[in-house]
Design an enzyme around this catalytic site. Structure first.
Site, mmCIF file in Angstrom:
data_model
loop_
_atom_site.group_PDB
_atom_site.id
_atom_site.type_symbol
_atom_site.label_atom_id
_atom_site.label_comp_id
_atom_site.label_asym_id
_atom_site.label_seq_id
_atom_site.Cartn_x
_atom_site.Cartn_y
_atom_site.Cartn_z
ATOM 1 N N ASP A 232 31.085 47.046 51.622
ATOM 2 C CA ASP A 232 31.145 46.464 50.283
ATOM 3 C C ASP A 232 31.421 47.626 49.330
ATOM 4 O O ASP A 232 31.177 48.796 49.655
ATOM 5 C CB ASP A 232 29.839 45.728 49.932
HETATM 6 C C1 BGC Z 1 30.817 42.466 45.817
HETATM 7 C C2 BGC Z 1 31.848 42.006 46.839
HETATM 8 C C3 BGC Z 1 33.226 42.203 46.277
HETATM 9 C C4 BGC Z 1 33.393 43.674 45.931
HETATM 10 C C5 BGC Z 1 34.753 44.006 45.359
HETATM 11 C C6 BGC Z 1 31.090 43.866 45.298
HETATM 12 O O1 BGC Z 1 30.289 44.158 44.218
HETATM 13 O O2 BGC Z 1 29.539 42.414 46.387
HETATM 14 O O3 BGC Z 1 31.628 40.664 47.159
HETATM 15 O O4 BGC Z 1 34.175 41.773 47.205
HETATM 16 O O5 BGC Z 1 32.436 44.029 44.939
HETATM 17 O O6 BGC Z 1 34.884 43.472 44.095
#
Ligand code: BGC
Length: 756
Positions: A232
């Site tokens: 993530d």
């Molecule tokens: C989120 C993800 C997301 C990623 C990119 C993170 O903060 O948890 O679900 O895909 O950011 O935006």
């Protein structure tokens, strides 16, 4: 030109250590690195629309993105209980992703809705792993068919936003396997996603991004995942530990220093170069997949109108008619005047806040769509309240005036995006007091009142349901939600949505309530397997609306449930008849139960299928329960086991509306459980082979009864003697029984005989 002819092994084999290490982190916020002529891959949010940022970038949903169809978020998709429909959404998303050069769309989120307060529940499907897994797999299949890869997230046990970057989800083995990993397992095995996203949180103390057990032993070795594991955004704390654990790609990019750390660790002998090579191999494979897809789907454009129509169809299918006393709904298009009350009717809330926020191509406004059906003069709209609660008295009085002058009132209630967004959790599930006061003012003058609910997470509904005859659950419906609400209100769409999450009477009833959100950064999942309806049922708690619930403008009858053993599980057939006046769709739900043996929830969803029927029509609906879904996770064998014996199959319209029931015998898995010193005397004596050897060992002739054998062992079988571990018998009998070494030999002999 495609690079598919490239042989990955020789390509990676020709890379230097520095190049391999550098492939393990992104080049920029949404982009992987290019190496030796290999094109980079673009990975963007997701999940319910493409958030393609051609200007400023961020992962908070703040900077703008190019317009894309905002489909209903996962919480609504799940309410359709229709994987085929979700697969079509996946296809549309894939087309849109390809149209703007997005190679990987960051979704779907298949985490379990453990607690109603999780601020990101709108991005997840359900409290049930089977439903989440089926929906997630359908989404991935559709997306990838159109040439964009999925990133199944957030792996794993990311079930709250509170302290998501630091807290540890502490989960016992069985609930972890049966509830929290199960949806991921299903998606990985069935839909083969290109990537899996490792979550921010820790799992049983170890960060998900560094968790070798999770990323390598389970995901790769057990489930056979052949794609890439991406972190993530910002989830990597220790790059070396992450590389060792099984993380292939750290995102976002731009951290050359951490690539150098990998190189240095290899040079110092702390990290095997073969591990870095393997990680680089995955990055190359992703780049090649993306390249191949780009070539196979050139010049993709999407049809904005067609996708908007699909968004409306899905939204209509997602709406749940929770209550409809006196058949207030559907409204008749030429049936008098309608007072529409509440800001959501004119300023729709279509999605949740945070990284998933999509800039829609257009937005349907409910009140306009209602006017389009009933005529411009039939509908009067008024605010009724402001989200900040201001000017309440005046707005209430105005709403009451409007309601009394109309034949029916439609009141939109719910939460704003500020109250339900990524990064924070809710503290309660109550509607603001001013909304309930408004409802009181309206219902005092207009008994024919319908409440339409707009929300990402569960709402406390007991008080609302007690005030109004009809309740329509609109959850978050995406850009075409306004049209879909009008379709359902006027009966152009006969509602067939079903709840994918229980609505409790009070937040305090939730099985997770006592242990959420944890203490000192550890969240003990104390309710074990009793998550969602599994817990409410186990505790025999009344709920406002049960899992699987949803009404229709027609009625259905269930008859002739048949169950039969199949090589791979249980085949189920049930006849469903439309006994009401309209075309309608019923979602047949099959729950399984078993008494005795391992502890289980009273019922568990094992299959479902939706069927569309004309008035008077009936159909034999066929479903199957696979053996994999009958199995429980055995914590001594560390594997799935099917317990033999009688199971009860229920067919019903919700988890608490089980209409028909049949029993079926299921064969047990052949399981070998070696006897140990911790096996009880009773366990040994009930087993024919073990009992004989035991009897011999205590110098009894074979064929002795169990109680004589027990007596010989110095145990009173009528008391708790049979429950004594065999290894304790000697000390209990004052040394009169078998010496330890003899017992060990004896157990070995028993186990050897069982093996032979
Ligand atoms: C989120 C993800 C997301 C990623 C990119 C993170 O903060 O948890 O679900 O895909 O950011 O935006």
């Amino acid at each position: 030109m495609s690079n598919t002819s490239i042989d990955i092994d020789s390509f990676v084999g020709a890379l230097s250590l520095e190049e391999k290490a550098s492939l393990g982190s992104g080049a920029a916020f949404w982009v992987t690195k290019q190496t030796a002529g290999l094109p980079a891959a673009v990975m963007e949010d997701g999940p319910h629309g493409v958030r393609h940022q051609s200007g400023d970038v961020d992962h908070m949903g703040i900077a703008p993105s190019d317009p894309a169809t905002c489909f209903p978020p996962a919480t609504a998709l799940a309410q359709t209980w229709d994987p085929e429909l979700i697969e079509r959404v996946g296809e549309a998303l894939g087309t849109e992703a390809r149209s703007c050069g997005t190679d990987v769309l960051l979704g779907p989120g298949v985490n379990i809705k453990r607690d109603p307060r999780c601020g990101r529940n709108f991005e997840y499907f359900s409290e049930d792993p089977l439903l989440s897994g089926r929906m997630g797999a359908a989404w991935v299949r559709g997306l990838q068919r159109r040439g964009a890869g999925a990133s199944v997230k957030h792996f794993a046990a990311n079930n709250q936003e509170y302290e998501r970057m630091r807290s540890s989800s502490d989960i016992d083995e069985r609930p972890l396997r049966e509830i929290y990993l199960r949806s991921f397992e299903h998606v990985v095995r069935e839909a083969r996603p290109w990537t899996v996203m490792a979550a921010y949180n820790r799992l049983n103390g170890v960060p998900a991004t560094e968790n070798h057990w999770l990323l390598t032993e389970v995901l790769r070795n057990e489930w056979g995942f052949d794609g890439l594991v991406v972190s993530d955004w910002g989830a990597v704390g220790d790059r070396i530990r992450a590389v060792r654990g099984g993380l292939d790609l750290q995102m976002p990019g731009g951290d050359a220093a951490s690539d150098q750390e990998v190189v240095d660790a290899v040079r110092r002998g702390e990290l095997a170069e073969s591990v870095v090579t393997e990680r680089a191999r995955r990055a190359v494979q992703l780049a090649l997949r993306a390249d191949e897809a780009r070539c196979a789907h050139p010049d993709v454009a999407f049809d904005v109108d067609r996708h908007h129509r699909l968004a409306r169809e899905v939204a209509g299918r997602a709406i749940v008619l929770l209550q409809n006393d006196g058949d207030v709904l559907p409204l008749s298009a030429d049936g008098g005047s309608i007072a529409v009350i509440g800001p959501f009717a004119v300023e729709p809330r279509i999605q949740g806040g945070g990284s998933s926020r999509v800039v829609p191509t257009r937005v349907d406004v409910a009140v306009d769509e209602m006017r389009a059906i009933a005529g411009p003069t039939a509908v009067t709209a008024t605010d009724g309240y402001r989200h900040d609660g201001g000017d309440a008295e005046r707005l209430r009085a105005e709403a009451a005036r409007c309601a009394v002058a109309a034949d029916v009132a439609i009141v939109f209630l719910g939460f704003t995006a500020r109250e339900e967004a990524e990064g924070t959790d809710r503290t309660d599930i109550d509607l603001p007091a001013h909304q309930l006061e408004l409802l009181d003012a309206v219902t005092a003058v207009q008994p024919r009142t319908v409440a339409v609910l707009v929300h990402g997470g569960v709402v406390r509904l007991h008080e609302v349901g007690a005030r109004v005859p009809a309740l329509l659950d609109g959850s978050l419906l995406g850009q075409a939600g306004g049209g879909a609400i009008a379709d359902v209100l006027f009966g152009r769409v006969n509602p067939s949505g079903r709840l994918a999450e229980t609505v409790p009477l009070r937040l305090e009833d939730a099985p997770s309530f006592p242990t959420y959100p944890g203490d000192q950064l550890r969240v003990r999942y104390g309710e074990g397997i009793f998550v969602g309806y599994r817990g409410y049922d186990r505790m025999k708690r009344d709920v406002a609306f049960p899992f699987g619930h949803g009404l229709s403008y027609t009625s259905f009858e269930y008859r002739d449930l048949q169950v039969s053993a199949a090589p791979d599980g249980i085949d189920v057939t049930v006849t469903v008849a439309n006994t009401g006046p309209r075309d309608g769709r019923e979602v047949v739900q099959i729950y399984l139960a078993k008494d005795g043996g391992v502890q289980r929830p009273p019922v568990e969803l094992k299959a479902f299928r939706s069927v569309r029927l004309a008035p008077g029509e009936s159909a034999a609906v066929q479903l199957s329960i696979s053996r994999d879904d009958i199995a429980y996770w055995d914590i001594s064998l560390h594997r799935w086991v099917v317990e033999g014996g009688a199971y009860t199959v229920h067919a019903g319209a919700s988890s608490r509306d089980l209409r028909l029931t049949k029993e079926i015998e299921v064969d047990a898995d052949a399981v070998r459980r070696p006897f140990t010193e911790n096996s009880t005397v009773g366990e040994l004596l009930t087993h024919p082979v073990a009992a004989r050897v035991i009897a011999e060992a205590v110098r009894l002739g074979t064929g002795q009864t169990r109680s004589t054998a027990s007596k010989e062992l110095g145990i009173d079988a009528e008391k708790s003697g049979l429950h004594i571990p065999v290894g304790r018998v000697r000390s209990l009998s004052g040394g009169a029984s078998l010496p330890k070494a003899d017992l060990t030999r004896l157990l070995e002999a028993v186990n050897a005989e069982l093996d032979s």
